[in-house]
Design a protein around this motif. Structure first.
Motif, mmCIF file in Angstrom:
data_model
loop_
_atom_site.group_PDB
_atom_site.id
_atom_site.type_symbol
_atom_site.label_atom_id
_atom_site.label_comp_id
_atom_site.label_asym_id
_atom_site.label_seq_id
_atom_site.Cartn_x
_atom_site.Cartn_y
_atom_site.Cartn_z
ATOM 1 N N VAL A 29 0.856 -1.188 0.000
ATOM 2 C CA VAL A 29 0.000 0.000 0.000
ATOM 3 C C VAL A 29 0.887 1.232 0.000
ATOM 4 N N THR A 30 0.599 2.164 -0.912
ATOM 5 C CA THR A 30 1.381 3.387 -0.992
ATOM 6 C C THR A 30 0.951 4.358 0.107
ATOM 7 N N LYS A 31 1.660 5.463 0.205
ATOM 8 C CA LYS A 31 1.313 6.481 1.188
ATOM 9 C C LYS A 31 -0.061 7.081 0.921
ATOM 10 N N GLU A 32 -0.484 7.048 -0.347
ATOM 11 C CA GLU A 32 -1.816 7.567 -0.697
ATOM 12 C C GLU A 32 -2.926 6.566 -0.404
ATOM 13 N N GLY A 33 -2.578 5.388 0.083
ATOM 14 C CA GLY A 33 -3.583 4.381 0.407
ATOM 15 C C GLY A 33 -4.027 3.543 -0.770
ATOM 16 N N LEU A 34 -3.219 3.491 -1.832
ATOM 17 C CA LEU A 34 -3.571 2.743 -3.032
ATOM 18 C C LEU A 34 -2.692 1.506 -3.162
ATOM 19 N N ARG A 35 -3.270 0.473 -3.751
ATOM 20 C CA ARG A 35 -2.539 -0.754 -4.019
ATOM 21 C C ARG A 35 -1.916 -0.698 -5.418
ATOM 22 N N ALA A 36 -1.213 -1.766 -5.792
ATOM 23 C CA ALA A 36 -0.493 -1.766 -7.061
ATOM 24 C C ALA A 36 -1.428 -1.643 -8.262
ATOM 25 N N ASP A 37 -2.652 -2.180 -8.164
ATOM 26 C CA ASP A 37 -3.597 -2.102 -9.283
ATOM 27 C C ASP A 37 -4.528 -0.902 -9.189
ATOM 28 N N GLY A 38 -4.267 0.016 -8.267
ATOM 29 C CA GLY A 38 -5.053 1.242 -8.173
ATOM 30 C C GLY A 38 -6.240 1.176 -7.247
ATOM 31 N N ARG A 39 -6.497 0.034 -6.627
ATOM 32 C CA ARG A 39 -7.632 -0.081 -5.718
ATOM 33 C C ARG A 39 -7.255 0.386 -4.319
ATOM 34 N N VAL A 40 -8.271 0.797 -3.561
ATOM 35 C CA VAL A 40 -8.064 1.063 -2.148
ATOM 36 C C VAL A 40 -8.135 -0.265 -1.402
ATOM 37 N N VAL A 41 -7.803 -0.258 -0.120
ATOM 38 C CA VAL A 41 -7.637 -1.506 0.616
ATOM 39 C C VAL A 41 -8.930 -2.319 0.732
ATOM 40 N N ASP A 42 -10.092 -1.658 0.815
ATOM 41 C CA ASP A 42 -11.351 -2.375 1.006
ATOM 42 C C ASP A 42 -12.155 -2.515 -0.283
ATOM 43 N N GLU A 43 -11.501 -2.405 -1.430
ATOM 44 C CA GLU A 43 -12.182 -2.483 -2.725
ATOM 45 C C GLU A 43 -11.941 -3.853 -3.342
ATOM 46 N N ILE A 44 -13.006 -4.470 -3.858
ATOM 47 C CA ILE A 44 -12.888 -5.753 -4.546
ATOM 48 C C ILE A 44 -12.855 -5.500 -6.048
ATOM 49 N N ARG A 45 -12.319 -6.446 -6.773
ATOM 50 C CA ARG A 45 -12.213 -6.304 -8.220
ATOM 51 C C ARG A 45 -13.580 -6.413 -8.889
ATOM 52 N N HIS A 184 -1.820 -7.249 6.308
ATOM 53 C CA HIS A 184 -0.445 -6.770 6.213
ATOM 54 C C HIS A 184 -0.276 -5.596 7.165
ATOM 55 N N ASP A 185 0.401 -5.842 8.282
ATOM 56 C CA ASP A 185 0.607 -4.823 9.300
ATOM 57 C C ASP A 185 -0.756 -4.306 9.765
ATOM 58 N N ASN A 186 -1.049 -3.022 9.540
ATOM 59 C CA ASN A 186 -2.326 -2.445 9.964
ATOM 60 C C ASN A 186 -3.325 -2.355 8.822
ATOM 61 N N ASN A 187 -3.012 -2.927 7.672
ATOM 62 C CA ASN A 187 -3.880 -2.862 6.502
ATOM 63 C C ASN A 187 -4.529 -4.213 6.249
ATOM 64 N N ILE A 188 -5.792 -4.185 5.814
ATOM 65 C CA ILE A 188 -6.531 -5.375 5.421
ATOM 66 C C ILE A 188 -6.928 -5.195 3.961
ATOM 67 N N LEU A 189 -6.301 -5.970 3.077
ATOM 68 C CA LEU A 189 -6.505 -5.842 1.643
ATOM 69 C C LEU A 189 -7.519 -6.884 1.195
ATOM 70 N N LEU A 190 -8.721 -6.426 0.837
ATOM 71 C CA LEU A 190 -9.758 -7.339 0.366
ATOM 72 C C LEU A 190 -9.447 -7.809 -1.052
ATOM 73 N N ASP A 191 -9.867 -9.044 -1.344
ATOM 74 C CA ASP A 191 -9.709 -9.623 -2.674
ATOM 75 C C ASP A 191 -8.280 -9.445 -3.185
ATOM 76 N N PRO A 192 -7.282 -10.023 -2.515
ATOM 77 C CA PRO A 192 -5.893 -9.796 -2.912
ATOM 78 C C PRO A 192 -5.546 -10.455 -4.244
ATOM 79 N N THR A 193 -4.643 -9.829 -4.974
ATOM 80 C CA THR A 193 -4.097 -10.420 -6.184
ATOM 81 C C THR A 193 -3.036 -11.449 -5.803
ATOM 82 N N LEU A 194 -2.497 -12.130 -6.798
ATOM 83 C CA LEU A 194 -1.497 -13.157 -6.516
ATOM 84 C C LEU A 194 -0.224 -12.544 -5.944
#
Length: 276
Positions: A29-45, A184-194
């Motif tokens: 998760v970046t400092k802006e709260g975005l994942r590698a594919d552009g989703r936020v932590v609680d967003e599903i694909r 991951h630490d204090n983050n909960i990433l829904l619907d994780p990628t591989l």
């Protein structure tokens, strides 16, 4: 005529530009709260579901979540062989497999320990969902194939199999849906990628959590059908991840419900035109 062998190079290199795994030391998760594919932590694909894709099966479904693609076929209920033990409750059989081309590295055809483990977990999930007492001395076969794996394959298999069972007319207490979360630490990433699933924390402190949660829910009954955790997570983190997965399952349930309603409507129109 004798066959002739084709000489092959002693060494081979992967094609350029193909990413085989997560880079070591990268942040999920970046400092802006975005994942590698552009989703936020609680967003599903975005999800696409379609029923009735296998003509010879009693019920079938296809599910796609970007690069994760699963197809499921359901056969039965059928009579159990005479050699089987007599039971007034029906039986479930599940055959789960990754196709050889589904993963980044080609898999050997056939069933391995991972296939058998996931098949067993699917049976455990649906034994609490399917009304087994409605078809005594019978068996329902669930066949799940992963066409492409980019994470959350088990959750996608649960949702796809549930849609296929509904398409086959198998009675269930509710449409069960699955959702996974990477803790991951204090983050909960829904619907994780591989890449997110395979991410390894190089430095995990005493107050940090790291794990992968698989969760299946019957939303209408608010009952958990399956839950498993891999890794080390504290109690508070597990409770928060469970709530996040429950919310994700409810969102997935709405997508599957709309798809089933549309499928039944199309079948009704087709049958009406055939009769008239």
């Amino acid at each position: 005529m004798a066959s002739r062998r084709v000489a092959c190079p002693a060494e081979s290199q992967p094609p350029p530009g193909i990413h085989w795994g997560p880079d070591a030391g990268t942040e999920l998760v970046t400092k802006e709260g975005l994942r590698a594919d552009g989703r936020v932590v609680d967003e599903i694909r975005p999800m696409y579901v379609k029923e009735g894709v296998v003509s010879r099966a009693n019920g079938s479904a296809y599910l796609e979540m970007r690069q994760t693609k699963v197809i499921c076929a359901v056969y039965g209920p059928r009579d159990v062989g005479r050699r089987e033990e007599f039971s007034m409750k029906g039986k479930l059989s599940c055959d789960f497999s990754f196709l050889p081309f589904a993963c980044r590295q080609r898999r050997v055809p056939g069933h391995d320990a991972e296939h058998k483990d996931i098949s067993s977990r699917l049976v455990q999930t649906f034994e609490s969902v399917v009304c087994l007492d409605r078809f005594p001395k019978s068996q329902v076969d669930i066949c799940v194939n992963v066409l492409q794996d980019d994470g959350s394959a088990f959750s996608a298999a649960v949702t796809c199999a549930s849609a296929a069972l509904a398409d086959a007319g198998v009675e269930m207490f509710d449409i069960v849906t699955g959702c996974s979360a990477k803790i991951h630490d204090n983050n909960i990433l829904l619907d994780p990628t591989l890449d997110e699933e395979l991410h390894v924390d190089n430095e995990v402190g005493q107050n940090q959590s790291s794990g992968l949660l698989h969760f299946a829910l019957m939303p209408s009954r608010n009952e958990v059908a399956y839950i498993s955790l891999q890794g080390e997570v504290d109690a508070d983190g597990l409770v928060e991840a469970t709530r996040a997965c429950s919310d994700g399952c409810i969102r997935v349930h709405e997508v599957v419900r709309q798809s089933l309603v549309q499928s039944v409507s199309l079948k009704h129109k087709h049958n009406y035109k055939t009769v008239t």
